[in-house]
Design an enzyme around this catalytic site. Structure first.
Site, mmCIF file in Angstrom:
data_model
loop_
_atom_site.group_PDB
_atom_site.id
_atom_site.type_symbol
_atom_site.label_atom_id
_atom_site.label_comp_id
_atom_site.label_asym_id
_atom_site.label_seq_id
_atom_site.Cartn_x
_atom_site.Cartn_y
_atom_site.Cartn_z
ATOM 1 N N GLU A 1 -9.580 -1.428 5.808
ATOM 2 C CA GLU A 1 -10.099 -1.105 7.130
ATOM 3 C C GLU A 1 -11.395 -1.896 7.378
ATOM 4 O O GLU A 1 -12.013 -2.405 6.432
ATOM 5 C CB GLU A 1 -10.383 0.401 7.219
ATOM 6 C CG GLU A 1 -9.174 1.295 6.896
ATOM 7 C CD GLU A 1 -8.087 1.307 7.988
ATOM 8 O OE1 GLU A 1 -8.042 0.385 8.827
ATOM 9 O OE2 GLU A 1 -7.274 2.244 7.978
ATOM 10 N N ASN B 1 -7.016 -2.509 14.715
ATOM 11 C CA ASN B 1 -8.437 -2.629 14.379
ATOM 12 C C ASN B 1 -8.702 -3.815 13.453
ATOM 13 O O ASN B 1 -9.805 -3.964 12.935
ATOM 14 C CB ASN B 1 -8.941 -1.330 13.726
ATOM 15 C CG ASN B 1 -8.299 -1.055 12.370
ATOM 16 O OD1 ASN B 1 -7.385 -1.773 11.945
ATOM 17 N ND2 ASN B 1 -8.749 -0.019 11.687
ATOM 18 N N HIS C 1 -7.158 -4.398 10.547
ATOM 19 C CA HIS C 1 -6.913 -4.190 9.111
ATOM 20 C C HIS C 1 -5.703 -4.989 8.642
ATOM 21 O O HIS C 1 -4.798 -5.283 9.421
ATOM 22 C CB HIS C 1 -6.794 -2.704 8.762
ATOM 23 C CG HIS C 1 -5.513 -2.013 9.132
ATOM 24 N ND1 HIS C 1 -5.412 -0.642 9.222
ATOM 25 C CD2 HIS C 1 -4.265 -2.470 9.432
ATOM 26 C CE1 HIS C 1 -4.180 -0.300 9.549
ATOM 27 N NE2 HIS C 1 -3.468 -1.392 9.681
ATOM 28 N N ASP D 1 0.827 -1.206 0.000
ATOM 29 C CA ASP D 1 0.000 0.000 0.000
ATOM 30 C C ASP D 1 0.863 1.258 0.000
ATOM 31 O O ASP D 1 2.066 1.190 0.269
ATOM 32 C CB ASP D 1 -0.947 -0.006 1.217
ATOM 33 C CG ASP D 1 -0.254 -0.417 2.506
ATOM 34 O OD1 ASP D 1 0.977 -0.227 2.624
ATOM 35 O OD2 ASP D 1 -0.941 -0.933 3.408
HETATM 36 P P1 PGA Z 1 2.840 -1.752 12.477
HETATM 37 O O1 PGA Z 1 1.638 -1.633 11.457
HETATM 38 O O2 PGA Z 1 3.790 -2.766 11.924
HETATM 39 O O3 PGA Z 1 3.464 -0.387 12.515
HETATM 40 O O4 PGA Z 1 2.268 -2.179 13.793
HETATM 41 C C1 PGA Z 1 0.985 -2.780 11.020
HETATM 42 C C2 PGA Z 1 -0.301 -2.428 10.319
HETATM 43 O O5 PGA Z 1 -0.960 -1.442 10.693
HETATM 44 O O6 PGA Z 1 -0.690 -3.165 9.389
#
Ligand code: PGA
Length: 253
Positions: free
Chosen positions: A148, A141, A143, A73
């Protein structure tokens, strides 16, 4: 669709213990295929792995010509050289990616574009053989990539609004500026099309999402639950992220 095999879950002492396992995943797919496409994830979860990968690519232990890189992304409007963006992060942590980008061996997610351009991006990956190995993180959350909660599982690469918790978690990354509101993301359908999925989650703030991913309903309320529809998923957790799992969880180690 029902997965033939539940995700394999491995609980590690700490996040550092994941690095050799992730490198082994990459070496295995590179050893088995003809220049496979490997899709990387960003975020704090993967920084140790990406640094270690950078060292291996620099030393030649893993040839940078042996695979095609892509990722999940990108924030809307973030060109590769822009701080805070995903391509910028990947190239900062793993400097050999910059040279791969320059010679088209790193396929960046478009940072803007209409639906046709996003379809073209997916088609380009398909022409390169499709994603053989997909690394994933998970948001608190639930995702995966920037899918999301509420996102339809059928979507491919698309533009999306970021959830409030996602923007909060990204705040430090963009300070003193506001975190972006929109991003371009691989869809759940894109992710499920990869041949092997490896998801890492570390830290207590991921424990509820990990539980929902593995034991909640398979539904858009927890986008990561869609992984249970894929038959080749390896999940690496530290003890804190695994704290809410049931001891008898299928596939748990
Ligand atoms: P993080 O993010 O590795 O910074 O915890 C993971 C995500 O939000 O997919």
């Amino acid at each position: 669709m029902t997965a033939s095999q539940a995700p394999t879950v491995r609980v590690l002492d700490d996040a550092a213990a994941a690095v050799p396992l992730l490198l082994a995943e990459l070496h295995r797919v590179v050893g088995a295929g003809t220049r496979p496409v490997v899709s990387f994830a960003t975020g704090g979860t993967y920084s140790g792995f990406l640094r270690a990968l950078g060292r291996q690519l620099q030393s030649g232990e893993l040839p940078a010509t042996a695979f095609v890189a892509t990722h999940l992304d990108e924030y809307e409007g973030f060109a590769p050289e822009r701080r805070g963006g995903m391509v910028h992060e990947l190239c900062s942590l793993c400097p050999p990616f910059a040279a791969m980008l320059a010679r088209d061996a790193f396929v960046p997610v478009p940072n803007a574009g209409d639906a046709a351009q996003l379809v073209a991006h997916e088609q380009r990956l398909q022409r390169a053989g499709g994603v053989a190995l997909q690394f994933l993180g998970i948001g608190r959350n639930g995702h995966i990539a920037f899918n999301e909660p509420g996102t339809a599982f059928e979507l491919g690469c698309h533009t999306t609004e970021l959830a409030a918790t996602t923007r909060e978690d990204a705040r430090a990354r963009f300070a003193p500026d506001e975190p972006p509101r929109r991003a371009i993301t691989s869809g759940i359908a894109t992710i499920l099309a990869a041949r092997r999925l490896v998801l890492c989650a570390f830290g207590a703030n991921k424990a509820a999402a990990v539980r929902a991913m593995l034991h909640g309903p398979i539904a858009p309320t927890c986008p990561a639950s869609a992984l249970r529809r894929h038959g080749d998923v390896f999940i690496l957790l530290d003890r804190a992220a695994a704290a809410e799992l049931e001891r008898s969880a299928p596939g748990s180690a």
